[in-house]
Design an enzyme around this catalytic site. Sequence first.
Site, PDB file in Angstrom:
ATOM      1  N   THR A   1       6.276  -6.808   2.114  1.00 23.65           N
ATOM      2  CA  THR A   1       7.603  -6.113   1.207  1.00 23.65           C
ATOM      3  C   THR A   1       8.848  -6.972   1.813  1.00 23.65           C
ATOM      4  O   THR A   1       9.400  -7.670   1.057  1.00 23.65           O
ATOM      5  CB  THR A   1       7.477  -4.707   1.262  1.00 23.65           C
ATOM      6  OG1 THR A   1       6.363  -4.295   0.809  1.00 23.65           O
ATOM      7  CG2 THR A   1       8.771  -4.473   0.386  1.00 23.65           C
TER       8      THR A   1
ATOM      9  N   MET B   1      -8.882   3.222   8.745  1.00 27.10           N
ATOM     10  CA  MET B   1      -7.959   2.020   8.146  1.00 27.10           C
ATOM     11  C   MET B   1      -7.280   1.288   9.382  1.00 27.10           C
ATOM     12  O   MET B   1      -6.995   2.058  10.400  1.00 27.10           O
ATOM     13  CB  MET B   1      -7.029   2.502   7.120  1.00 27.10           C
ATOM     14  CG  MET B   1      -7.784   2.548   5.884  1.00 27.10           C
ATOM     15  SD  MET B   1      -6.598   2.932   4.535  1.00 27.10           S
ATOM     16  CE  MET B   1      -7.662   2.484   3.093  1.00 27.10           C
TER      17      MET B   1
ATOM     18  N   ARG C   1      13.456  10.089  -3.060  1.00 23.51           N
ATOM     19  CA  ARG C   1      14.392  11.015  -3.332  1.00 23.51           C
ATOM     20  C   ARG C   1      15.452  10.862  -2.605  1.00 23.51           C
ATOM     21  O   ARG C   1      16.836  11.152  -3.058  1.00 23.51           O
ATOM     22  CB  ARG C   1      13.590  12.437  -3.033  1.00 23.51           C
ATOM     23  CG  ARG C   1      14.449  13.520  -2.912  1.00 23.51           C
ATOM     24  CD  ARG C   1      13.630  14.979  -2.551  1.00 23.51           C
ATOM     25  NE  ARG C   1      14.162  16.233  -2.538  1.00 23.51           N
ATOM     26  CZ  ARG C   1      14.931  16.530  -1.405  1.00 23.51           C
ATOM     27  NH1 ARG C   1      15.108  15.886  -0.364  1.00 23.51           N
ATOM     28  NH2 ARG C   1      15.455  17.697  -1.367  1.00 23.51           N
TER      29      ARG C   1
ATOM     30  N   ARG D   1      -6.674  -2.744   9.478  1.00 23.19           N
ATOM     31  CA  ARG D   1      -7.197  -4.121   9.725  1.00 23.19           C
ATOM     32  C   ARG D   1      -6.730  -5.135  10.729  1.00 23.19           C
ATOM     33  O   ARG D   1      -7.474  -5.645  11.345  1.00 23.19           O
ATOM     34  CB  ARG D   1      -7.063  -4.697   8.212  1.00 23.19           C
ATOM     35  CG  ARG D   1      -7.721  -6.288   8.021  1.00 23.19           C
ATOM     36  CD  ARG D   1      -7.340  -6.924   6.872  1.00 23.19           C
ATOM     37  NE  ARG D   1      -5.774  -7.105   6.671  1.00 23.19           N
ATOM     38  CZ  ARG D   1      -5.141  -6.554   5.607  1.00 23.19           C
ATOM     39  NH1 ARG D   1      -5.489  -5.336   5.047  1.00 23.19           N
ATOM     40  NH2 ARG D   1      -3.736  -6.943   5.782  1.00 23.19           N
TER      41      ARG D   1
ATOM     42  N   ALA E   1     -13.141  11.573  20.691  1.00 19.98           N
ATOM     43  CA  ALA E   1     -14.367  10.624  20.164  1.00 19.98           C
ATOM     44  C   ALA E   1     -14.768  10.050  21.734  1.00 19.98           C
ATOM     45  O   ALA E   1     -14.007   9.801  22.811  1.00 19.98           O
ATOM     46  CB  ALA E   1     -13.839   9.511  19.488  1.00 19.98           C
TER      47      ALA E   1
ATOM     48  N   ASP F   1       2.030  -0.499  11.601  1.00 19.80           N
ATOM     49  CA  ASP F   1       1.898  -1.847  12.174  1.00 19.80           C
ATOM     50  C   ASP F   1       3.072  -2.581  12.168  1.00 19.80           C
ATOM     51  O   ASP F   1       2.906  -4.000  11.588  1.00 19.80           O
ATOM     52  CB  ASP F   1       0.714  -2.517  11.808  1.00 19.80           C
ATOM     53  CG  ASP F   1       0.704  -2.582  10.253  1.00 19.80           C
ATOM     54  OD1 ASP F   1       1.530  -2.056   9.355  1.00 19.80           O
ATOM     55  OD2 ASP F   1      -0.172  -3.458   9.778  1.00 19.80           O
TER      56      ASP F   1
ATOM     57  N   ASP G   1       5.295  -5.316   6.023  1.00 21.10           N
ATOM     58  CA  ASP G   1       6.092  -6.478   6.357  1.00 21.10           C
ATOM     59  C   ASP G   1       5.858  -7.594   5.270  1.00 21.10           C
ATOM     60  O   ASP G   1       6.773  -8.405   5.331  1.00 21.10           O
ATOM     61  CB  ASP G   1       5.579  -6.983   7.739  1.00 21.10           C
ATOM     62  CG  ASP G   1       4.006  -7.202   7.756  1.00 21.10           C
ATOM     63  OD1 ASP G   1       3.257  -6.687   6.646  1.00 21.10           O
ATOM     64  OD2 ASP G   1       3.297  -7.656   8.659  1.00 21.10           O
TER      65      ASP G   1
ATOM     66  N   ARG H   1       1.252  -5.259  -5.504  1.00 21.40           N
ATOM     67  CA  ARG H   1       1.686  -6.740  -4.671  1.00 21.40           C
ATOM     68  C   ARG H   1       1.829  -7.621  -5.933  1.00 21.40           C
ATOM     69  O   ARG H   1       1.154  -7.715  -6.839  1.00 21.40           O
ATOM     70  CB  ARG H   1       0.654  -6.978  -3.932  1.00 21.40           C
ATOM     71  CG  ARG H   1       0.268  -5.759  -2.677  1.00 21.40           C
ATOM     72  CD  ARG H   1      -0.761  -6.450  -1.822  1.00 21.40           C
ATOM     73  NE  ARG H   1      -0.780  -5.773  -0.556  1.00 21.40           N
ATOM     74  CZ  ARG H   1      -1.360  -4.571  -0.131  1.00 21.40           C
ATOM     75  NH1 ARG H   1      -2.028  -3.960  -1.370  1.00 21.40           N
ATOM     76  NH2 ARG H   1      -1.167  -3.783   0.908  1.00 21.40           N
TER      77      ARG H   1
ATOM     78  N   GLN I   1      -7.121   8.336   3.290  1.00 23.28           N
ATOM     79  CA  GLN I   1      -6.173   8.340   4.465  1.00 23.28           C
ATOM     80  C   GLN I   1      -4.836   7.943   3.972  1.00 23.28           C
ATOM     81  O   GLN I   1      -3.747   8.345   4.831  1.00 23.28           O
ATOM     82  CB  GLN I   1      -6.655   7.281   5.482  1.00 23.28           C
ATOM     83  CG  GLN I   1      -7.975   7.709   6.275  1.00 23.28           C
ATOM     84  CD  GLN I   1      -8.436   6.074   6.705  1.00 23.28           C
ATOM     85  OE1 GLN I   1      -8.076   5.893   8.066  1.00 23.28           O
ATOM     86  NE2 GLN I   1      -9.470   5.603   6.241  1.00 23.28           N
TER      87      GLN I   1
ATOM     88  N   LYS J   1     -25.517   7.470  12.262  1.00 21.06           N
ATOM     89  CA  LYS J   1     -24.819   7.472  10.875  1.00 21.06           C
ATOM     90  C   LYS J   1     -23.645   6.977  10.829  1.00 21.06           C
ATOM     91  O   LYS J   1     -22.902   6.958  11.758  1.00 21.06           O
ATOM     92  CB  LYS J   1     -24.764   9.200  10.243  1.00 21.06           C
ATOM     93  CG  LYS J   1     -26.042   9.510  10.541  1.00 21.06           C
ATOM     94  CD  LYS J   1     -27.204   9.093   9.329  1.00 21.06           C
ATOM     95  CE  LYS J   1     -28.502   9.980   9.623  1.00 21.06           C
ATOM     96  NZ  LYS J   1     -29.546   9.511   8.454  1.00 21.06           N
TER      97      LYS J   1
ATOM     98  N   GLY K   1       0.750  -1.222   0.228  1.00 19.63           N
ATOM     99  CA  GLY K   1       0.065   0.198   0.153  1.00 19.63           C
ATOM    100  C   GLY K   1       0.833   1.291   0.090  1.00 19.63           C
ATOM    101  O   GLY K   1       1.902   1.407   0.682  1.00 19.63           O
TER     102      GLY K   1
ATOM    103  N   THR L   1       4.001   2.624   5.512  1.00 25.04           N
ATOM    104  CA  THR L   1       2.467   2.230   5.730  1.00 25.04           C
ATOM    105  C   THR L   1       1.948   3.142   6.625  1.00 25.04           C
ATOM    106  O   THR L   1       2.617   3.655   7.742  1.00 25.04           O
ATOM    107  CB  THR L   1       2.652   0.912   6.232  1.00 25.04           C
ATOM    108  OG1 THR L   1       1.166   0.558   6.331  1.00 25.04           O
ATOM    109  CG2 THR L   1       3.547   0.555   7.496  1.00 25.04           C
TER     110      THR L   1
ATOM    111  N   ASP M   1      -0.659   2.576   8.626  1.00 26.86           N
ATOM    112  CA  ASP M   1      -1.272   1.606   9.658  1.00 26.86           C
ATOM    113  C   ASP M   1      -0.276   1.671  10.983  1.00 26.86           C
ATOM    114  O   ASP M   1      -0.695   1.644  11.796  1.00 26.86           O
ATOM    115  CB  ASP M   1      -1.417   0.155   9.315  1.00 26.86           C
ATOM    116  CG  ASP M   1      -2.557   0.113   8.394  1.00 26.86           C
ATOM    117  OD1 ASP M   1      -3.365   1.026   8.335  1.00 26.86           O
ATOM    118  OD2 ASP M   1      -2.780  -0.878   7.703  1.00 26.86           O
TER     119      ASP M   1
END
Length: 328
Positions: free
Chosen positions: A109, A174, A25, A176, A191, A134, A107, A76, A260, A252, A15, A130, A132
Amino acid sequence: MSKKINRIGVITSGGDSPGMNAAIRAVVRTCSYYHLSCYGFYNGYNGLINGNFEELDARSVRNIINLGGTFLKSARSKEFRTKEGREKAYKVLKKEQVDGLILIGGDGTFTGGQIFSREYDIPVIGVPGTIDNDIYGTSHTIGYDTALNTVVEAIDKIRDTASSHDRLFFIEVMGRDAGFIALNTGIGAGAEEILIPEENLGLDRLLDSLEKSRRSGKSSSIVIVSEGDKIGKNVFQLADYVKENLPYYDAKVTVLGHIQRGGIPSCFDRVLASRMSVKAVELLLDGQKNVMVGLKDDDIITCPLDDVIHEKPKINKDLLRISEILST
């Protein structure tokens, strides 16, 4: 004894994330500084397999530090997962006399790169890119900070509508397998509830929390939901469940999705990408291989790819405690 490095290849894989162009660069210009040749391969590992590349110099990467995405494109590669595909990639690198690879991605990659390195003795260095966040072995990945700011800005705008219409908004972000975006943006945007994969808070707890918010006088609420939340329902089913059990809420759903991943990279991500990528080139020159560069306590560090691939970063439990305190 490590072989002399004269030509370095660079790819972006998996991603995309804001700051990848800044990383490319920095790789190219560091190669130029050390009088090395640099080859950019297009479309991730597919570029290695198909020989789709171009030689890059310092002028090739002008005016890209501020651009989102990756001009080398990303993909990918199913073929690279096969031994035959990796053999094709090796033949391309051998023909072009590329001595080492810098892999900008996650990971998946790094897993492919480590297998390839072990099969053909090509040194690889990972640069974590990434949104995320993660990836084990670094406190921040390239693109994460930009994504946080993008999400907070969106939540702030949605809250305006939530307040104007006395509504409850479920906002999916995002993540997962990791709740870093949800947890940090949830606190940053104030929130009322944050649902992440690492913690199954349960439906009863969510209903109790929303009911408590209503009794306390809140006329609107924001619930941040990581796309991998383990509560047992997707975000739309979750909103329907709350409507059924708390009918006084006008619930909603907003799914932020791929906005993102895009946008102008933040200053933090540009600097992080630059620091990591300079270090990646220097590691290859020092004879290092199969490591990832990372950030810890504002220092650039290295972490073995074995650890990066097999370990998972842990969520900051104190942030969960803080979010509960601040949502009252």
